[in-house]
Design a protein around this motif. Structure first.
Motif, short mmCIF file in Angstrom:
data_model
loop_
_atom_site.label_atom_id
_atom_site.label_comp_id
_atom_site.label_asym_id
_atom_site.label_seq_id
_atom_site.Cartn_x
_atom_site.Cartn_y
_atom_site.Cartn_z
N CYS A 113 -36.58 45.56 -37.72
CA CYS A 113 -36.48 46.78 -38.55
C CYS A 113 -37.87 47.29 -38.94
O CYS A 113 -38.11 48.49 -38.99
CB CYS A 113 -35.63 46.52 -39.78
N CYS B 189 -29.75 38.57 -43.20
CA CYS B 189 -31.07 38.78 -42.58
C CYS B 189 -31.65 37.47 -42.05
O CYS B 189 -31.65 36.45 -42.75
CB CYS B 189 -32.00 39.40 -43.61
N CYS C 61 -31.28 46.58 -36.31
CA CYS C 61 -30.82 45.28 -36.82
C CYS C 61 -29.58 44.79 -36.06
O CYS C 61 -28.52 45.42 -36.11
CB CYS C 61 -30.51 45.38 -38.31
N ALA D 133 -27.33 43.74 -41.01
CA ALA D 133 -27.82 43.45 -42.36
C ALA D 133 -28.21 44.72 -43.12
O ALA D 133 -28.55 44.65 -44.29
CB ALA D 133 -29.01 42.50 -42.30
N VAL D 134 -28.18 45.87 -42.43
CA VAL D 134 -28.62 47.12 -43.07
C VAL D 134 -27.51 48.17 -43.03
O VAL D 134 -26.88 48.36 -41.98
CB VAL D 134 -29.87 47.72 -42.38
N SER E 14 -34.82 37.53 -40.71
CA SER E 14 -36.27 37.82 -40.69
C SER E 14 -36.84 37.98 -39.28
O SER E 14 -37.95 37.53 -39.00
CB SER E 14 -37.05 36.72 -41.45
N CYS E 15 -36.09 38.65 -38.42
CA CYS E 15 -36.59 38.89 -37.06
C CYS E 15 -37.66 40.00 -37.04
O CYS E 15 -38.40 40.15 -36.08
CB CYS E 15 -35.44 39.26 -36.13
N PHE F 128 -30.21 46.63 -47.90
CA PHE F 128 -30.31 45.39 -47.11
C PHE F 128 -29.45 44.28 -47.69
O PHE F 128 -29.49 44.01 -48.90
CB PHE F 128 -31.78 44.94 -47.04
S1 SF4 Z 1 -33.74 43.68 -38.32
FE1 SF4 Z 1 -32.12 42.89 -39.64
S2 SF4 Z 1 -32.26 40.68 -39.43
FE2 SF4 Z 1 -34.17 41.50 -38.63
S3 SF4 Z 1 -35.57 41.49 -40.42
FE3 SF4 Z 1 -34.59 43.49 -40.39
S4 SF4 Z 1 -32.80 43.29 -41.72
FE4 SF4 Z 1 -33.46 41.22 -41.21
#
Ligand code: SF4
Ligand code: SF4
Length: 339
Positions: free
Chosen positions: A121, A115, A154, A158-159, A117-118, A110
């Motif tokens: 994931c 990120c 995501c 971010a991953v 924080s949606c 990650f």
């Molecule tokens: S889906 Fe992507 S942006 Fe959303 S919490 Fe997970 S890593 Fe973060």
């Protein structure tokens, strides 16, 4: 766990071969990159009580010991309550080896600067590696088995998936102890597989049986046959060909399991000289579909789905609660593998 206890616990090769011949072979796949001792120990315990023939693990000493602890605990419980756990079996422990770039040997990585924080994931993770804590996603690497669902979920890129790092001394594969081996061929050419098999000849000779995992999504039917036959010819004894459909995607839908069944049909039609075992997307529908299609497979390996149906018990329960609910958990799990 004493050496004496370990020695007493030994699987029956005869039972494995009989299950392969009759089509009842069942393997539980903990994950080639799953390094969660708790998950592996509890999965091994539960599915030993259900009668699985094989527990498939990553090639680490601490994970082998975790599987063994689970099997020993199952043996003791079944010994005390044989009427409640009549299906108990001592499974063989199969270690997964990687020829090259195989997606089973990866974990999520990650980039927190991207990120937002949606938590999308977290919703997709089937292994408990991702969870929500104070409105943010938290990641426990050891539980990640590399399915890449979080990468797809995501929208912030971010991953990414990274190869499992085996450089640390304590992380070196413990090839010393195993009952059986699985060779993951990934994207490797047949020449690369041959070099790997030749290089590891001494290790392979110690295995009671060998499984070779082939990703069916790489090939058309003719290519699949050619590849599988070339692999079979590398071994003098009859091997298991684990024909992977959609890897690490054991969902509840019909579509999850049809790829591995279609690929198996190609191999069975051609009468390849191997035990054909399904995997990759297998679920509660797989066995019924196989029977409908009239396919004489040797068995089924369950990974994501086997974990998912009992994950909340494995992850959320403390030791006492887990023990108190064990019969309920086994009742859920046994429905999957007794078909
Ligand atoms: S889906 Fe992507 S942006 Fe959303 S919490 Fe997970 S890593 Fe973060
Ligand atoms: S979704 Fe899959 S790859 Fe992502 S953290 Fe969970 S187990 Fe790992």
């Amino acid at each position: 766990m004493t050496e004496e206890k370990i020695k007493k616990i030994h699987f029956s090769k005869e039972r494995v071969l009989n299950a392969l011949e009759t089509g009842s072979f069942r393997k539980i796949i903990c994950g080639a990159s799953n390094t969660s001792e708790k998950q592996v120990e509890r999965l091994s315990l539960v599915y030993s009580l259900c009668g699985a023939e094989v527990i498939d693990i990553s090639a680490y000493k601490h994970i082998y010991n975790a599987a063994k602890r689970g099997i020993i605990a199952a043996s003791e419980i079944a010994g005390l309550k044989p009427d409640i756990y009549p299906k108990f079996n001592i499974p063989a422990i199969m270690k997964s080896l990687n020829v090259g770039d195989d997606k089973h040997f990866k974990k999520a990585n990650f980039n927190l600067t991207r990120c937002i924080s949606c938590l999308e994931c977290v919703k997709t993770c089937q292994s408990g590696a991702l969870s929500k804590d104070s409105g943010k996603s938290t990641f426990e690497s050891e539980k990640c088995y590399g399915c890449a669902r979080c990468v797809e979920a995501c929208q912030q890129n971010a991953v990414t998936m990274v190869k499992v790092d085996r450089n640390a001394e304590e992380d070196k594969p413990d090839i010393g102890k195993f009952d059986a081996l699985e060779i993951h061929t990934g994207n490797s050419s047949i020449e690369e597989v041959k070099r790997f098999v030749d290089f590891n000849k001494n290790i392979m000779e110690k295995a009671n049986f060998i499984s070779v995992s082939v990703d069916s999504m790489r090939f058309n039917s003719a290519e699949l046959l050619e590849y599988v036959n070339s692999v079979i010819n590398m071994f003098k004894d009859k091997i298991i060909v684990q024909i992977d459909g959609i890897s690490m995607r054991g969902g509840t839908k019909n579509s999850s399991t049809v790829q591995t069944i279609a690929a198996a049909a190609v191999l069975l039609d051609a009468k390849v000289n191997a035990y054909i075992q399904l995997s990759g997307g297998t679920n509660h529908l797989t066995s019924d579909f196989v029977n409908l299609a009239g396919l004489k497979i040797s068995g089924i390996g369950y990974g994501t789905f086997a974990k998912k149906i009992i994950l909340s018990y494995i992850e959320d329960f403390g030791d006492d609660e887990f023990k108190a609910n064990l019969h309920k958990i086994v009742t859920v799990a046994v429905k999957l593998i007794e078909k």
